[in-house]
Design a protein around this motif. Structure first.
Motif, PDB file in Angstrom:
ATOM      1  N   ILE A  69      -2.001   4.661 -10.114  1.00  0.00           N
ATOM      2  CA  ILE A  69      -1.697   4.219 -11.472  1.00  0.00           C
ATOM      3  C   ILE A  69      -2.789   4.762 -12.394  1.00  0.00           C
ATOM      4  O   ILE A  69      -3.973   4.553 -12.145  1.00  0.00           O
ATOM      5  N   GLU A  70      -2.368   5.462 -13.434  1.00  0.00           N
ATOM      6  CA  GLU A  70      -3.336   6.146 -14.278  1.00  0.00           C
ATOM      7  C   GLU A  70      -4.246   5.145 -14.999  1.00  0.00           C
ATOM      8  O   GLU A  70      -5.447   5.297 -15.020  1.00  0.00           O
ATOM      9  N   LYS A  91       0.850  -1.197   0.000  1.00  0.00           N
ATOM     10  CA  LYS A  91       0.000   0.000   0.000  1.00  0.00           C
ATOM     11  C   LYS A  91       0.881   1.240   0.000  1.00  0.00           C
ATOM     12  O   LYS A  91       1.862   1.317   0.717  1.00  0.00           O
ATOM     13  N   ASP A  92       0.510   2.181  -0.826  1.00  0.00           N
ATOM     14  CA  ASP A  92       1.198   3.470  -0.772  1.00  0.00           C
ATOM     15  C   ASP A  92       0.173   4.576  -0.925  1.00  0.00           C
ATOM     16  O   ASP A  92      -0.988   4.331  -1.252  1.00  0.00           O
ATOM     17  N   ASN A  93       0.606   5.794  -0.672  1.00  0.00           N
ATOM     18  CA  ASN A  93      -0.276   6.943  -0.849  1.00  0.00           C
ATOM     19  C   ASN A  93       0.215   7.801  -2.004  1.00  0.00           C
ATOM     20  O   ASN A  93       0.092   9.018  -1.990  1.00  0.00           O
ATOM     21  N   GLY A  94       0.797   7.148  -2.978  1.00  0.00           N
ATOM     22  CA  GLY A  94       1.331   7.865  -4.129  1.00  0.00           C
ATOM     23  C   GLY A  94       0.231   8.382  -5.033  1.00  0.00           C
ATOM     24  O   GLY A  94      -0.944   8.390  -4.673  1.00  0.00           O
ATOM     25  N   SER A 154      -6.431   1.445  -7.387  1.00  0.00           N
ATOM     26  CA  SER A 154      -5.561   2.610  -7.431  1.00  0.00           C
ATOM     27  C   SER A 154      -6.350   3.859  -7.760  1.00  0.00           C
ATOM     28  O   SER A 154      -7.250   3.842  -8.593  1.00  0.00           O
ATOM     29  N   SER A 155      -6.026   4.920  -7.055  1.00  0.00           N
ATOM     30  CA  SER A 155      -6.657   6.206  -7.361  1.00  0.00           C
ATOM     31  C   SER A 155      -5.708   7.315  -6.941  1.00  0.00           C
ATOM     32  O   SER A 155      -4.858   7.129  -6.085  1.00  0.00           O
ATOM     33  N   PRO A 156      -5.832   8.489  -7.550  1.00  0.00           N
ATOM     34  CA  PRO A 156      -4.930   9.591  -7.191  1.00  0.00           C
ATOM     35  C   PRO A 156      -5.104  10.008  -5.730  1.00  0.00           C
ATOM     36  O   PRO A 156      -4.166  10.489  -5.100  1.00  0.00           O
ATOM     37  N   GLU A 157      -6.317   9.816  -5.168  1.00  0.00           N
ATOM     38  CA  GLU A 157      -6.572  10.253  -3.789  1.00  0.00           C
ATOM     39  C   GLU A 157      -5.993   9.264  -2.782  1.00  0.00           C
ATOM     40  O   GLU A 157      -5.407   9.654  -1.777  1.00  0.00           O
ATOM     41  N   ASN A 158      -6.198   7.974  -3.051  1.00  0.00           N
ATOM     42  CA  ASN A 158      -5.839   6.977  -2.039  1.00  0.00           C
ATOM     43  C   ASN A 158      -4.592   6.167  -2.357  1.00  0.00           C
ATOM     44  O   ASN A 158      -4.235   5.256  -1.632  1.00  0.00           O
TER      45      ASN A 158
END
Lengths: 271, 141
Positions: B92-93, B86-89, B127-131
């Protein structure tokens, strides 16, 4: 019969006062909050931990006291148990009066006799020493990794580089530097990269190995990758990596005899 | 993508991942756990490779995150290993493309995620830009 049973079970229980004394004297902070995260209990160790009397903090929100990394975020494990979670343990960092303390806390729901959740309980373990030890271990690991990759001249124009442990991009770069320097210094024609001791060959590692092999080739030197164990071979196939025209061998011994063949050396036993 | 079923957790370790040294810890811990529940050496190596793939991704793309390693069980005697990364990056688009062979946004071979899926028995990615990104992968004995 029923009454007797009840009597029996109650005689197994300790009286409330002793229970409270035990709770008060447990040598690690224990806290309970209501569903609004307002403190309803803090034992003596907890009061010492935050440096306040219980009267001062009773009814205050726990986040205003601990001011931790998890406070008021979705990471808060206390909220999770109040919302129906069963038990959580997590590492955290609290900030009390400019002191930063690494902790590990465990939370569980506080239930009434009917099993309704009426708040949450947590106990805190001071993790500062452990974090310090881990930091030290981390630095030591780094040092071990940074110990330069040795290049051993095995024979005339044959150099072997044993690779042990974990390869990351920094280390791969180091290996590349060592190899290329070695090629010019010893005018090596064959370099054997022995990966027998590599802990895992993931795609990043494979990518590095391919790059190293290509660079050595550019310098007019053959690169043989040896030490491909059954596990490594399976991993490379599973990963779908194409090693192209890189020579590979299962053992260093085979790689050496290949190198001899390439350089047209012959090993003859004395009569 | 289907959410994976919850299994009984026997043992769990969380490893913070932010530099390549942590990757080494992930690799060795995974191997140890896999050995403990009786995977053979080649399987240990493969599972460690999958774990390494996931933690390398965290370091490369998100800079920082964590890996949870679990030994799990189902139906009483079936044991397995679960890797949660898990990351908060920034996420993935295009997950579908990331799951394709030879697709990479970061100058790599672009084989990582598909190969993790291939090595492991169960695979989940979100994957999402927020989470950020969450990957869960399980391998049963």
């Amino acid at each position: 019969m029923n009454a007797e049973k009840q009597k029996n079970s109650s005689s197994n229980q300790i009286d409330g006062n002793l229970a409270l004394q035990i709770l008060q004297q447990i040598p690690t902070p224990v806290m309970a909050v209501d569903p609004n995260l307002q403190i309803i209990f803090m034992n003596q160790a907890g009061c010492r931990f935050i440096g306040k009397n219980f009267e001062e903090i009773k009814g205050t929100h726990c986040y205003s006291i601990f001011n931790s990394t998890h406070c008021q975020t979705s990471d808060c494990r206390m909220k999770k148990v109040i919302d129906g979670g069963e038990r959580f343990t997590a590492r955290n960092q609290v900030n009390i009066d400019d002191r930063v303390i690494h902790i590990e806390y465990t939370t569980a729901p506080l239930k009434d006799d009917n099993g309704n959740i009426i708040g949450g309980i947590e106990y805190i373990l001071d993790n500062t020493e452990r974090v310090r030890q881990e930091q030290k271990l981390r630095e030591q690991n780094k040092i071990i990794m940074e110990i330069s990759t040795p290049a051993i001249k095995l024979w005339d124009r044959i150099v072997v580089i044993p690779v042990v442990g974990v390869i990351d991009s920094m280390r791969a770069q180091q290996m590349m530097d060592t190899m290329l320097k070695e090629i010019t210094q010893t005018s090596a024609k064959v370099i054997i990269l022995d990966i027998h001791g590599v802990a895992a060959v993931d795609t990043a590692v494979a990518n590095h190995l391919i790059k190293i092999a290509k660079a050595t080739k550019l310098m007019g030197c053959r690169c043989i990758i040896s030490g491909i164990s059954p596990a490594v071979a399976q991993a490379i196939v599973q990963l779908g990596i194409d090693l192209g025209d890189i020579n590979t061998n299962s053992t260093l011994e085979d790689a050496l005899s290949d190198a001899f063949a390439l350089l047209k050396f012959e090993v003859i036993s004395k009569k | 993508m289907k959410i994976l079923a919850m299994n009984k957790i026997i043992e769990e370790t969380t490893i913070d991942v932010c530099e390549s040294v942590d990757n080494a810890v992930v690799i060795y811990t995974t191997r140890q756990m896999a050995a403990q529940i009786g995977f053979n050496e080649a399987q240990q190596f493969l599972i460690a490779t999958a774990a390494s793939e996931l933690s390398t991704n965290i370091i490369r793309y998100a800079k920082k995150g964590f890996v949870i390693l679990r030994t799990i069980s189902k139906n009483h005697d079936s044991r397995g290993i679960e890797i949660i990364a898990k990351d908060n990056g920034s996420g993935i688009e295009d997950i579908d493309r990331a799951m394709q062979e030879h697709f990479s946004t970061g100058n790599s071979l672009g084989l990582g995620l598909p190969s993790v899926k291939r090595i492991m028995d169960e695979f989940f990615i979100e994957s999402s830009p927020e989470n950020g990104t969450l990957v869960i992968a399980k391998k049963w004995r």
